[in-house]
Scaffold this motif. Structure first.
Motif, PDB file in Angstrom:
ATOM      1  N   CYS A  49       0.815  -1.221   0.000  1.00 12.87           N
ATOM      2  CA  CYS A  49       0.000   0.000   0.000  1.00 12.87           C
ATOM      3  C   CYS A  49       0.844   1.264   0.000  1.00 12.87           C
ATOM      4  O   CYS A  49       0.441   2.263  -0.565  1.00 12.87           O
ATOM      5  N   GLN A  52      -0.004   3.306   3.982  1.00 10.86           N
ATOM      6  CA  GLN A  52      -0.723   2.829   5.158  1.00 10.86           C
ATOM      7  C   GLN A  52       0.228   2.046   6.038  1.00 10.86           C
ATOM      8  O   GLN A  52       1.168   1.415   5.564  1.00 10.86           O
ATOM      9  N   SER A  57      -3.570  -1.608   6.958  1.00 11.95           N
ATOM     10  CA  SER A  57      -3.721  -2.125   5.604  1.00 11.95           C
ATOM     11  C   SER A  57      -4.564  -3.397   5.566  1.00 11.95           C
ATOM     12  O   SER A  57      -4.492  -4.233   6.461  1.00 11.95           O
ATOM     13  N   ALA A  59      -4.337  -5.302   2.691  1.00 11.21           N
ATOM     14  CA  ALA A  59      -3.695  -6.100   1.649  1.00 11.21           C
ATOM     15  C   ALA A  59      -3.317  -7.477   2.214  1.00 11.21           C
ATOM     16  O   ALA A  59      -3.046  -7.622   3.410  1.00 11.21           O
TER      17      ALA A  59
END
Length: 142
Positions: A49, A52, A57, A59
């Motif tokens: 990201c 972040q 995050s 992800a």
């Protein structure tokens, strides 16, 4: 008939756009470990990201890294050892506050150098403009 087929295709394709969620929540031993974990992950940057923290995050790599951080914490590693491990793997970028070194001195001291340079330029301009004599009062009103 075609509308039904398109509607069916839309419902079949929807799971392909879903983001993988973390199936099992992280298990902390106590509140102190959880607080330490949250503090450490808020100081680390998500490598995907980029803007972040690891704590914020969603992800998939952030989920994996949070699990890795917790596993290392539970293995008895210190925060410094965990940071060192992540820096070795992902580089200084993973730290929100990179260490001062020969590779990061411009990042740390560049803004101060630009501010000093700007102050010098402004001081020179003011000296040049302010160096003239003040004309004598000739008694006229403006």
């Amino acid at each position: 008939m075609i509308r039904r087929l398109l509607l069916l295709l839309c419902f079949c394709a929807a799971p392909a756009f879903a983001q993988v969620s973390d199936p099992t929540p992280l298990q902390f031993r106590d509140a102190a470990e959880e607080a330490r974990f949250h503090e450490l992950t808020s100081e680390l940057r998500c490598v995907q990201c980029q803007n972040q923290s690891l704590a914020d995050s969603n992800a998939q790599i952030a989920h994996d890294l949070r699990r890795e951080v917790l596993a290392q914490m539970q293995a008895g590693k210190s925060d410094a050892q965990i940071r060192r491990f992540l820096v070795e793997r992902y580089g200084e970028f993973v730290l929100y506050k990179p260490r001062v070194s020969s590779r990061t001195w411009l990042l740390w001291f560049g803004p101060l150098a630009l501010l000093a340079l700007g102050a010098i330029v402004i001081a020179r301009i003011v000296r040049r403009r302010g160096g003239g004599d003040i004309p004598a009062d000739d008694g006229q009103e403006w």
